[in-house]
Design a protein around this motif. Structure first.
Motif, PDB file in Angstrom:
ATOM      1  N   ARG A   2       0.846  -1.186   0.000  1.00 33.25           N
ATOM      2  CA  ARG A   2       0.000   0.000   0.000  1.00 33.25           C
ATOM      3  C   ARG A   2       0.883   1.238   0.000  1.00 33.25           C
ATOM      4  O   ARG A   2       1.815   1.348   0.794  1.00 33.25           O
ATOM      5  CB  ARG A   2      -0.888   0.015   1.236  1.00 33.25           C
ATOM      6  N   THR A   3       0.630   2.159  -0.922  1.00 31.48           N
ATOM      7  CA  THR A   3       1.322   3.447  -0.922  1.00 31.48           C
ATOM      8  C   THR A   3       0.284   4.560  -0.921  1.00 31.48           C
ATOM      9  O   THR A   3      -0.832   4.394  -1.435  1.00 31.48           O
ATOM     10  CB  THR A   3       2.237   3.616  -2.144  1.00 31.48           C
ATOM     11  N   GLU A   4       0.663   5.689  -0.341  1.00 31.23           N
ATOM     12  CA  GLU A   4      -0.230   6.846  -0.262  1.00 31.23           C
ATOM     13  C   GLU A   4       0.618   8.106  -0.262  1.00 31.23           C
ATOM     14  O   GLU A   4       1.674   8.155   0.379  1.00 31.23           O
ATOM     15  CB  GLU A   4      -1.066   6.770   1.011  1.00 31.23           C
ATOM     16  N   ARG A 221      -1.345   5.369   9.204  1.00 30.86           N
ATOM     17  CA  ARG A 221      -1.830   4.048   8.785  1.00 30.86           C
ATOM     18  C   ARG A 221      -3.344   3.924   8.955  1.00 30.86           C
ATOM     19  O   ARG A 221      -4.038   3.412   8.079  1.00 30.86           O
ATOM     20  CB  ARG A 221      -1.130   2.952   9.585  1.00 30.86           C
ATOM     21  N   ASP A 261       3.637   0.951   2.810  1.00 34.39           N
ATOM     22  CA  ASP A 261       3.570  -0.258   3.624  1.00 34.39           C
ATOM     23  C   ASP A 261       4.160  -1.385   2.797  1.00 34.39           C
ATOM     24  O   ASP A 261       3.541  -1.866   1.848  1.00 34.39           O
ATOM     25  CB  ASP A 261       2.108  -0.532   3.995  1.00 34.39           C
TER      26      ASP A 261
END
Length: 262
Positions: A2-4, A221, A261
């Motif tokens: 997961r990237t943001e 997160r 993540d």
């Protein structure tokens, strides 16, 4: 994985001087995250024809491309090459020796199946969460360790501290500054999560003391990167003593959060 990524200007009427990127090579075997915080110059000449956003876009673009295409080249060398490439883009009308030539803080992390590399230059931060949940903040604390009296005026900073021995360093036009960065390598198996933060986002910890670094990573997160920036803005607006509490900082600063993540 997961990237943001969230990057927001401090004032909507001004361009965002930060830069952020996440790159996932086509091999699917690693990735890179980058966050730059452009240094807003005081009123007056900078010796350069170009703006800070121009600089951060080019330096950030060069870093992203080189970090992905040269996976075997250490991050300090990647930064050195990117600074040199960006300096060559300026042209003859720019005095790159001027202390206020466009410049930026740098956070980089790169991961492969075997390792995680990191680089931090100046006052942004990289949070590294280990597989046991321990969170470590990788910071370059040279600026924060300087006596407040030495930071009394922009003239003093430029003459004695900015990109000088005994002061602090930013990515500007000198490729050798890459050797001043905080760098390291960790086993990939030991790292769960990475979060890059410019100092507009680290205010949640460093200025408003809303929690520690571990709390900050957990907040991102659970609530998301945008929620952290929104919360910083709420705290800034609620702080009636902002000019005193934040010392010489702007009331609102550009804020960038990059989450990965692994």
């Amino acid at each position: 994985m997961r990237t943001e990524l969230v990057s927001e200007p401090g004032v909507v009427s001004r361009p965002n001087e930060d830069f952020a990127s996440v790159a996932l090579p086509a091999s699917g075997r690693g990735g890179v995250l980058i966050a730059l915080d452009g240094v807003t110059p005081p009123d007056g000449p900078t010796g350069c024809l170009h703006s800070v956003p121009w600089f951060t876009a080019r330096l950030g673009g060069a870093l992203t491309e080189l970090a992905v295409s040269l996976m075997d080249v250490p991050l300090a060398e990647v930064l050195s090459r990117a600074i040199a490439r960006t300096a060559d883009s300026h042209g003859e009308g720019c005095d790159l020796s001027h202390p206020r030539t466009p410049q930026a803080t740098v956070v980089m992390a790169r991961w492969s199946p075997e390792r995680v590399e990191y680089l931090v230059l100046s006052d942004s931060a990289l949070l590294v969460e280990a597989t046991d949940g321990t969170v470590t903040a990788v910071v370059d604390d040279r600026l924060s360790r300087l006596p407040r009296t030495s930071l009394a005026t922009d003239a003093l900073i430029d003459a004695n501290l900015r990109n000088k021995e005994g002061g602090f360093f930013t990515a500007a036009a000198d490729p050798s500054v890459a050797g001043r960065a905080v760098t390291g390598v960790l086993p990939r198996s030991a790292v769960r999560t990475l979060v890059a933060l410019t100092d507009g986002a680290t205010r949640w910890v460093e200025k408003f003391h809303a929690g520690g670094w571990g709390d900050c990573l957990t907040f991102v997160r659970k609530e998301g990167a945008q929620a952290l920036v929104d919360r910083v803005r709420e705290l800034e607006r609620a702080d009636a003593e902002a000019r005193t509490y934040l010392r010489r900082s702007k009331t609102h600063d550009d804020a960038t959060v990059v989450y990965a993540d692994l």
